[in-house]
Enzyme design. Structure first.
Site: not given
Length: 442
Positions: A95, A174, A181, A196, A200
């Site tokens: 990621h 999320d 947010r 967050s 995932k």
């Protein structure tokens, strides 16, 4: 008997606990997120809770509980049954926190998969000045982002790599919380950022995770100190969930590579897979690949697979498996404009944020999720920091299908370049890798 022991909570009590510097219990966290998803906690109450978390932070145990509550709001994927030739396939995910010109996933996923590792890359589309992996791949004729779970498993077992859209059943809490947010100025809260991302990623079910945390003007985290805190928090969350997690902090003050856009970034990624490509893109691709292979207990030099064609073969198979034609010509924009140097000197800076904003203005990005993107739009850089340039030399070329965007984007690109009268050794300065965070740093 206390309300907590009876499993009874109120939103006001949860907010008050955090407002007064207290620690939320796992029961409070489970309740408030579940009640928020069900609509029993009002938007303004969750907004208040997000704000007190922004100011007061969360302890590691709270952030872990918060992350798991978001995971439990949806489904979890399980890749433990993946097999090839009777051998269990290790799964490693990657990621990136997002940057300008960050096309690393495109070359990284097939490169790691070429070594017998399953790489499930559930990706998203771009919003604002940073590009989306799916937007880039969708410039390939025929390629499909939506992949059913059965196809996902089959493709991982046969090809080894999948880059596709994430389903809405992964951490749905999320999605709802992020939208809140975004409109309450609480996006920057590090516990909420980390949970967050990690909710995932953990729900995706990979054995290991390698994080690329960007630092600099073109990144979400502007300072190395903030990025280090985010990296440590995410590594802790992964570790607490039993996922081998490592983070690399990488520089994003200068765009990554020479191409910023969609189709042009795909072309640059293919150049890397062919054994070429810009030095900084190759450097980061190999560094992340080495971490992913190490996490999968595979002792191999990933650079070899770039040179002998195995990574390219896996790329072509991955694109075909999702309906794409790896030999098809990529879209090109109809209008072009060059930005040139106004004086002689050495390029000492190329501001990533400004280049990202210019690419967005040209049509490569979107302001709203429902906006379309132009596949051929973007900015091609011709020089990097450390290069010497002469007056009139081309610094960048702008591409778009909307010529009225060129003038504004050109001014933005001009402002991105710093050219000074200094000495140069003629070597561009990449300095992509800044530091590494793993479980020993917690």
């Amino acid at each position: 008997m206390s309300p907590e022991s009876r499993g009874e909570f109120t939103a006001v009590d949860v907010i008050r606990t955090k407002r007064d510097g207290g620690v939320l219990s796992p029961g409070q966290i489970d309740w408030v997120l579940d009640a928020y998803v069900r609509g029993d906690v009002a938007e303004e109450q969750m907004a208040a809770l997000a704000m007190v978390i922004f100011f007061n932070g969360m302890q590691r145990e709270e952030t872990t509980a918060w992350t798991h509550a978001m995971i439990n709001s949806g489904q979890r994927m399980d890749f433990s049954g993946l097999r090839r030739n009777g051998r269990r396939l290790p799964t490693v995910d990657k990621h990136s926190t997002g940057g300008v010109g960050d096309k690393i996933t495109l070359s990284l996923a097939p490169l790691v998969a070429a070594h017998g590792v399953a790489v499930p890359q559930l990706s998203g589309r771009g919003l604002g000045h940073t590009g989306g992996t799916l937007d880039k791949l969708e410039t390939i004729p025929g390629w499909q982002a939506e992949v059913a779970h059965r196809q996902l498993v089959e493709q991982l077992e046969t090809v080894g790599a999948v880059v596709c859209a994430a389903g809405g059943d992964l951490a749905p809490a999320d999605k709802k919380l992020y939208a809140l947010r975004d409109v309450t100025a609480t996006v920057e809260a590090i516990p909420l950022i980390a949970s967050s991302i990690m909710s995932k990623k953990i729900a995706e079910g990979a054995d290991a995770l390698v994080l690329d945390v960007k630092v600099g003007s073109g990144a979400f985290m502007k300072t190395q100190e903030a990025a280090q805190e985010l990296a440590r928090t995410m590594v802790a969350l992964g570790t607490d969930a039993g996922v081998h997690t490592v983070a690399l902090l990488t520089e994003m003050s200068t765009p990554l590579g020479m191409a910023v856009g969609n189709a042009c970034e795909v072309q640059e990624a293919v150049e890397v897979l062919a054994g070429g490509g810009p030095a900084d893109v190759v450097e980061l691709t190999l560094a992340l690949a080495a971490e992913m292979l190490q996490a999968a207990d595979i002792d191999a030099d990933p650079a070899v697979a770039l040179q002998d064609g195995r990574a390219m073969d896996t790329w072509r198979a991955m694109i075909r498996a999702q309906g794409g034609d790896p030999d098809a010509s990529l879209p090109q924009a109809r209008h072009h404009h060059t930005v040139t140097a106004t004086h002689d000197g050495v390029v000492t800076g190329v501001d990533a944020l400004q280049i990202g904003l210019a690419s967005w203005a040209l049509g490569a990005g979107r302001a709203r999720k429902e906006d379309a993107v132009q596949p051929g739009a973007g900015v091609i850089l011709h020089v990097k920091p450390g290069d010497r340039v002469s007056q009139g030399e081309v610094l960048a070329t702008l591409h778009t299908d909307t010529p009225e965007a060129l003038e504004r984007a050109a001014r933005t690109v001009e402002s991105a370049f710093t050219v000074e009268q200094v000495q140069s050794d003629g070597e561009p300065r990449a300095n992509v890798l800044l530091s590494r965070v793993d479980v020993k740093d917690l």
